[in-house]
Design a protein around this motif. Structure first.
Motif, short mmCIF file in Angstrom:
data_model
loop_
_atom_site.label_atom_id
_atom_site.label_comp_id
_atom_site.label_asym_id
_atom_site.label_seq_id
_atom_site.Cartn_x
_atom_site.Cartn_y
_atom_site.Cartn_z
N GLU A 184 0.86 -1.18 0.00
CA GLU A 184 0.00 0.00 0.00
C GLU A 184 0.89 1.23 0.00
O GLU A 184 1.87 1.30 0.74
N TYR A 185 0.58 2.19 -0.83
CA TYR A 185 1.44 3.36 -1.01
C TYR A 185 1.68 4.14 0.27
O TYR A 185 2.82 4.44 0.63
N GLN A 198 2.88 -10.94 -7.61
CA GLN A 198 3.56 -9.76 -7.08
C GLN A 198 3.37 -9.65 -5.57
O GLN A 198 4.31 -9.33 -4.84
N VAL A 239 0.30 -5.96 -7.69
CA VAL A 239 -0.97 -6.31 -8.33
C VAL A 239 -0.91 -7.81 -8.65
O VAL A 239 0.04 -8.28 -9.26
N ALA A 291 6.11 0.52 -5.92
CA ALA A 291 5.16 -0.07 -6.86
C ALA A 291 4.19 -0.97 -6.11
O ALA A 291 4.59 -2.01 -5.57
N ARG A 292 2.92 -0.56 -6.05
CA ARG A 292 1.93 -1.39 -5.36
C ARG A 292 1.74 -2.70 -6.12
O ARG A 292 1.50 -2.72 -7.32
N THR A 294 -3.71 5.96 -13.52
CA THR A 294 -5.02 5.35 -13.76
C THR A 294 -5.23 4.14 -12.86
O THR A 294 -4.28 3.56 -12.33
N ASP A 295 -6.47 3.73 -12.69
CA ASP A 295 -6.84 2.52 -11.96
C ASP A 295 -6.29 2.47 -10.54
O ASP A 295 -5.91 1.41 -10.06
N LYS A 346 -3.53 3.47 -9.43
CA LYS A 346 -2.07 3.41 -9.36
C LYS A 346 -1.51 4.81 -9.15
O LYS A 346 -2.12 5.81 -9.52
N ARG A 347 -0.32 4.85 -8.55
CA ARG A 347 0.38 6.11 -8.33
C ARG A 347 1.84 5.93 -8.71
O ARG A 347 2.38 4.83 -8.64
N TRP A 348 2.45 7.02 -9.12
CA TRP A 348 3.90 7.06 -9.39
C TRP A 348 4.51 7.68 -8.15
O TRP A 348 4.44 8.89 -7.93
#
Length: 132
Positions: free
Chosen positions: A14-15, A64, A60, A57-58, A37-38, A40-42
């Protein structure tokens, strides 16, 4: 232009939890947190004053998620260099960072292995002057 490594992707669950650890416990700076999108975050964190960083990177999917905390098969995965081992080791210990071994002196410097919030192993290392 010379090549260089810029980012290393680190799988996280989780971010915001990961940001809290890397910024709050390790003292990294949050360089970027951009919505994609969806859901997701950078998200990029890095030690202050460095060119490279970690892309959080969360994970998925099952594959992963299973790799969180074990991206290197249990070996030390990342190497955090410091100019003052004693200062940073003490600060990290006070912030609840778990070191899995006591500090040791090696031919290349002072080093101790710690684990991040997921169990990935890191070296905290102060290299001997001129060995960088």
């Amino acid at each position: 232009m010379p090549q260089r490594l810029n980012l290393t992707a680190l799988l996280v669950d989780e971010y915001d939890t990961a940001i809290s650890f890397f910024v709050g416990k390790l003292g990294f700076e949050l360089r970027d947190d951009t919505a994609l999108t969806d859901g997701k975050r950078w998200v990029v964190v890095a030690p202050h004053g460095t060119a490279s960083g970690l892309l959080l990177a969360r994970a998925v999917g099952d594959r992963q998620r299973q790799a969180i905390g074990d991206q290197s098969g249990g070996r030390v995965f990342l190497f955090l260099e410091t100019d003052n081992f004693v200062r940073d080791h003490l600060a990290y210990t006070q912030r609840g960072i778990i070191f899995v071994e006591p500090p040791r002196h090696e031919p290349y410097g002072i080093v101790a292995v710690f684990e991040d919030l997921y169990g990935n192993r890191w070296d905290l290392i102060e290299p001997i002057a001129g060995e960088q």
